[in-house]
Motif scaffolding. Structure first.
Motif, PDB file in Angstrom:
ATOM      1  N   THR A 113       0.840  -1.105   0.027  1.00 24.34           N
ATOM      2  CA  THR A 113       0.066  -0.059   0.063  1.00 24.34           C
ATOM      3  C   THR A 113       0.803   1.230  -0.205  1.00 24.34           C
ATOM      4  O   THR A 113       1.867   1.273   0.596  1.00 24.34           O
ATOM      5  N   PRO A 114       0.496   2.254  -0.555  1.00 20.80           N
ATOM      6  CA  PRO A 114       1.176   3.433  -0.550  1.00 20.80           C
ATOM      7  C   PRO A 114       1.192   4.445   0.163  1.00 20.80           C
ATOM      8  O   PRO A 114       1.828   5.541   0.206  1.00 20.80           O
ATOM      9  N   ALA A 115       0.434   4.383   1.275  1.00 23.28           N
ATOM     10  CA  ALA A 115       0.201   5.555   2.266  1.00 23.28           C
ATOM     11  C   ALA A 115       1.555   6.126   2.815  1.00 23.28           C
ATOM     12  O   ALA A 115       1.576   7.328   3.241  1.00 23.28           O
ATOM     13  N   ALA A 116       2.624   5.086   3.150  1.00 21.61           N
ATOM     14  CA  ALA A 116       3.811   5.764   3.916  1.00 21.61           C
ATOM     15  C   ALA A 116       4.805   6.152   2.790  1.00 21.61           C
ATOM     16  O   ALA A 116       5.777   6.771   3.331  1.00 21.61           O
ATOM     17  N   LEU A 117       4.809   5.923   1.479  1.00 22.81           N
ATOM     18  CA  LEU A 117       5.646   6.243   0.509  1.00 22.81           C
ATOM     19  C   LEU A 117       5.370   7.519  -0.267  1.00 22.81           C
ATOM     20  O   LEU A 117       4.958   7.512  -1.398  1.00 22.81           O
ATOM     21  N   THR A 118       5.233   8.448   0.660  1.00 21.99           N
ATOM     22  CA  THR A 118       4.763   9.681  -0.099  1.00 21.99           C
ATOM     23  C   THR A 118       5.808  11.031   0.148  1.00 21.99           C
ATOM     24  O   THR A 118       6.671  10.780   1.320  1.00 21.99           O
ATOM     25  N   ALA A 132       6.328   7.723  -4.973  1.00 23.20           N
ATOM     26  CA  ALA A 132       5.584   6.963  -5.706  1.00 23.20           C
ATOM     27  C   ALA A 132       4.250   6.951  -5.138  1.00 23.20           C
ATOM     28  O   ALA A 132       3.098   7.310  -6.001  1.00 23.20           O
ATOM     29  N   GLY A 133       4.036   6.918  -3.926  1.00 22.83           N
ATOM     30  CA  GLY A 133       2.687   6.958  -3.416  1.00 22.83           C
ATOM     31  C   GLY A 133       2.129   8.267  -3.277  1.00 22.83           C
ATOM     32  O   GLY A 133       0.871   8.564  -2.651  1.00 22.83           O
ATOM     33  N   THR A 134       2.711   9.331  -3.391  1.00 19.17           N
ATOM     34  CA  THR A 134       1.999  10.625  -3.214  1.00 19.17           C
ATOM     35  C   THR A 134       0.838  10.754  -4.006  1.00 19.17           C
ATOM     36  O   THR A 134       0.846  10.716  -5.455  1.00 19.17           O
ATOM     37  N   ASN A 191       0.504  19.254 -17.787  1.00 22.68           N
ATOM     38  CA  ASN A 191      -0.934  18.946 -18.257  1.00 22.68           C
ATOM     39  C   ASN A 191      -1.015  17.645 -17.311  1.00 22.68           C
ATOM     40  O   ASN A 191      -0.201  17.151 -16.480  1.00 22.68           O
ATOM     41  N   MET A 192      -2.498  17.341 -16.903  1.00 23.58           N
ATOM     42  CA  MET A 192      -2.812  16.075 -16.237  1.00 23.58           C
ATOM     43  C   MET A 192      -4.385  15.950 -16.377  1.00 23.58           C
ATOM     44  O   MET A 192      -4.989  16.555 -17.113  1.00 23.58           O
ATOM     45  N   GLY A 193      -4.706  14.804 -15.929  1.00 31.06           N
ATOM     46  CA  GLY A 193      -6.096  14.496 -15.844  1.00 31.06           C
ATOM     47  C   GLY A 193      -6.773  15.228 -14.768  1.00 31.06           C
ATOM     48  O   GLY A 193      -6.312  16.105 -14.357  1.00 31.06           O
ATOM     49  N   ASP A 194      -8.353  14.777 -14.824  1.00 30.24           N
ATOM     50  CA  ASP A 194      -8.787  15.559 -13.810  1.00 30.24           C
ATOM     51  C   ASP A 194      -9.225  14.814 -12.682  1.00 30.24           C
ATOM     52  O   ASP A 194      -9.829  15.114 -11.754  1.00 30.24           O
ATOM     53  N   ILE A 195      -8.806  13.490 -12.433  1.00 31.88           N
ATOM     54  CA  ILE A 195      -8.868  12.952 -11.070  1.00 31.88           C
ATOM     55  C   ILE A 195      -7.519  13.068 -10.546  1.00 31.88           C
ATOM     56  O   ILE A 195      -6.248  12.728 -11.124  1.00 31.88           O
ATOM     57  N   THR A 196      -7.708  13.758  -9.098  1.00 32.14           N
ATOM     58  CA  THR A 196      -6.311  14.123  -8.197  1.00 32.14           C
ATOM     59  C   THR A 196      -6.061  12.771  -7.225  1.00 32.14           C
ATOM     60  O   THR A 196      -5.063  13.371  -6.538  1.00 32.14           O
ATOM     61  N   GLU A 197      -7.127  12.203  -6.976  1.00 35.21           N
ATOM     62  CA  GLU A 197      -6.837  11.340  -5.933  1.00 35.21           C
ATOM     63  C   GLU A 197      -5.710  10.187  -5.980  1.00 35.21           C
ATOM     64  O   GLU A 197      -5.460   9.537  -5.235  1.00 35.21           O
ATOM     65  N   GLN A 198      -5.486   9.973  -7.408  1.00 34.40           N
ATOM     66  CA  GLN A 198      -4.628   8.906  -7.646  1.00 34.40           C
ATOM     67  C   GLN A 198      -3.188   9.160  -7.291  1.00 34.40           C
ATOM     68  O   GLN A 198      -2.806  10.516  -7.096  1.00 34.40           O
ATOM     69  N   THR A 199      -2.377   7.917  -7.026  1.00 32.19           N
ATOM     70  CA  THR A 199      -0.863   8.285  -6.755  1.00 32.19           C
ATOM     71  C   THR A 199      -0.349   8.601  -7.961  1.00 32.19           C
ATOM     72  O   THR A 199      -0.747   8.189  -9.099  1.00 32.19           O
ATOM     73  N   VAL A 200       0.935   9.039  -7.860  1.00 29.90           N
ATOM     74  CA  VAL A 200       1.828   9.503  -9.023  1.00 29.90           C
ATOM     75  C   VAL A 200       2.162   8.178  -9.773  1.00 29.90           C
ATOM     76  O   VAL A 200       1.871   8.139 -10.959  1.00 29.90           O
ATOM     77  N   GLY A 249       8.347  -3.957 -12.623  1.00 27.25           N
ATOM     78  CA  GLY A 249       8.903  -3.733 -11.255  1.00 27.25           C
ATOM     79  C   GLY A 249       7.847  -2.742 -10.594  1.00 27.25           C
ATOM     80  O   GLY A 249       7.036  -2.189 -11.176  1.00 27.25           O
ATOM     81  N   VAL A 250       8.325  -2.525  -9.399  1.00 24.32           N
ATOM     82  CA  VAL A 250       7.591  -1.665  -8.374  1.00 24.32           C
ATOM     83  C   VAL A 250       8.293  -0.179  -8.395  1.00 24.32           C
ATOM     84  O   VAL A 250       9.639  -0.107  -8.200  1.00 24.32           O
ATOM     85  N   ILE A 251       7.652   0.887  -9.009  1.00 15.73           N
ATOM     86  CA  ILE A 251       7.918   2.327  -8.715  1.00 15.73           C
ATOM     87  C   ILE A 251       8.160   2.664  -7.560  1.00 15.73           C
ATOM     88  O   ILE A 251       6.998   2.412  -6.672  1.00 15.73           O
ATOM     89  N   THR A 252       9.272   3.355  -7.133  1.00 12.97           N
ATOM     90  CA  THR A 252       9.574   3.767  -5.622  1.00 12.97           C
ATOM     91  C   THR A 252       9.468   5.301  -5.745  1.00 12.97           C
ATOM     92  O   THR A 252       9.232   6.048  -4.716  1.00 12.97           O
ATOM     93  N   ALA A 253      10.021   6.068  -6.970  1.00 12.01           N
ATOM     94  CA  ALA A 253      10.066   7.281  -6.960  1.00 12.01           C
ATOM     95  C   ALA A 253      10.226   7.667  -8.563  1.00 12.01           C
ATOM     96  O   ALA A 253      10.457   7.169  -9.239  1.00 12.01           O
TER      97      ALA A 253
END
Length: 425
Positions: free
Chosen positions: A61-66, A80-82, A100-109, A164-168
């Motif tokens: 889960t991404p909550a601590a990797l922010t 990555a979890g920001t 530029n960006m999409g319209d949903i901002t709750e997503q993690t990077v 792989g798992v993105i970390t940053a």
């Protein structure tokens, strides 16, 4: 723990859940998964409609990797979890912004990048096109820094977590800027006759067609020198809270109970559309509030096929006995160099079909999907579709290169799951 996505149409129970707070924690999880014969996946915030995030092994889960690791004049390195909404606030405080960006901002990077999240832009592409560097943990436990010029860079920017798992992530940024947002009502027939002008004259074009009507809400965003003229608090509440969420949610609920009323509901909604104009910080203009839960399918087609795709979709809806409450959304992007970007190698138009979550309509999605695949459409990786690797290999020129790289980096399929088995083979 049972993981359930935002739309509540995907759920899974991992064997173990971990909340890594560093790249070293992710390395340890990957090594533990490999040693015990389990799989490992990093989830985002559950905004994908597919099973891309699910695992029966170790779920990270991404909550601590922010947070932000480092700042530069033209770049930012973020864990990555920001969530994107937190990143936007941090950037704005420093006078910076994403192009530029999409319209949903709750997503993690990382979640947004890995599934190919995009906004709309004549000249600027999705988040993957703003990536300058990736830090990721590979299947052998290596912590790799991936930069332009490497095949892995173009493969890993949109990789569904399969490499792989993105970390940053290091993203390109620029000085904060203002956008002039104009909203107006236009007929779909008129739009179909002026698509080239609309896309060439506006930096960011986004329009919504209301099924069972000829009416579209057209949003154009263009850079502005200011001064800022944001919508007033009352207008903002009326548009984004009451009309687009509270009232729209009530209309969807009414349509679910009485489907025969939906064409009339849409006609009333179309008549209520008005014009407005404001100038505000880019990230506030790009983003939107979405309280009404829905299911979504989105296809990317070559830009030159957009008018045909829209005409055929409109004709299909008129021909069938469906009642569709949600609008069909249309956006555009320039070509991308990320191998599995839906915009890889071609100027692209996106057609997104939605249905109210309580009233799924697989026949509607199947009918539109048939249109899009006949036009060489590519399904959004995080949205509902039925395509398999055999079809996808024919619409992505670097698909075979991607799967070969995956086989070399992860021969034991440490990062796979049933969804990846379907779309990547």
């Amino acid at each position: 723990m049972v993981f359930t996505n935002w739309a509540r149409n995907q759920a899974g129970t991992p064997a173990e859940v971990r909340a890594p707070a560093s790249a070293a924690d992710v390395v340890r999880a990957v090594e533990d998964a490999a040693a015990s014969g389990r799989r490992v996946r990093m989830i985002g915030t559950g905004h994908s409609f597919t099973g891309v995030a699910l695992t029966d092994g170790i779920m990270l889960t991404p909550a601590a990797l922010t947070g932000v690791r480092s700042w530069g004049a033209d770049r930012v390195t973020v864990l990555a979890g920001t969530p994107l909404n937190e990143l936007n606030a941090l950037l704005h405080a420093r006078g910076l912004a994403l192009a530029n960006m999409g319209d949903i901002t709750e997503q993690t990077v990382a979640g947004a990048i890995q599934t190919g999240t995009h906004g709309t832009g004549r000249d600027s592409g999705g988040l993957a096109d703003q990536v300058l560097e990736l830090e990721m943990v590979l299947a052998d436990g290596t912590l790799a820094t991936v930069t332009p010029g490497e095949d892995l860079f173009d493969a890993a920017r949109v990789a569904l977590g399969a490499l792989g798992v993105i970390t940053a992530v290091t993203l390109a940024v620029e000085p904060a800027f203002l956008l002039r947002n104009r909203r107006r009502r236009m007929g779909l027939s008129r739009i179909l006759d002026s698509l080239d002008a609309l896309t060439s004259e506006n930096e960011h074009l986004d329009f919504f067609w209301l099924p069972h009507t000829d009416t579209c809400l057209v949003k154009t965003n263009n850079r502005d020198q200011g001064p800022a003229r944001p919508p007033g608090a009352a207008r903002q509440w009326l548009d984004t809270v009451f009309l687009e969420n509270t009232l729209f949610g009530a209309a969807c609920a009414l349509g679910a109970r009485a489907p025969g009323l939906i064409p009339r509901i849409n006609a009333v909604s179309a008549a209520a559309l008005g014009e407005s104009e404001s100038v505000d910080a880019s990230y506030r203009v790009f983003t939107a509030r979405r309280d009404v839960r829905f299911l979504e399918m989105e296809y990317a087609v070559p830009r030159e096929h957009l008018a045909q795709a829209l005409r055929e979709t409109r004709d299909l809806v008129e021909r069938m006995d469906w009642r569709i409450t949600f609008p069909v959304e249309v956006r555009v992007t320039p070509p991308s160099s990320a191998w599995l970007s839906t915009a890889y190698g071609r100027a692209t138009a996106y057609i997104a079909c939605h249905v109210y979550r309580r009233t799924p309509n697989p026949e509607y999605f199947a009918g539109v999907e048939d249109i899009m695949t006949r036009l060489s459409g590519r399904p959004h990786w995080g949205k509902l579709h039925t395509m398999r690797a055999e079809y996808l290999a024919g619409v992505y020129p670097r698909f075979t290169d991607f799967t070969a790289l995956r086989a070399a980096l992860d021969p034991h399929r440490l990062f796979t799951n049933p969804y990846l088995d379907t779309v990547l083979g």
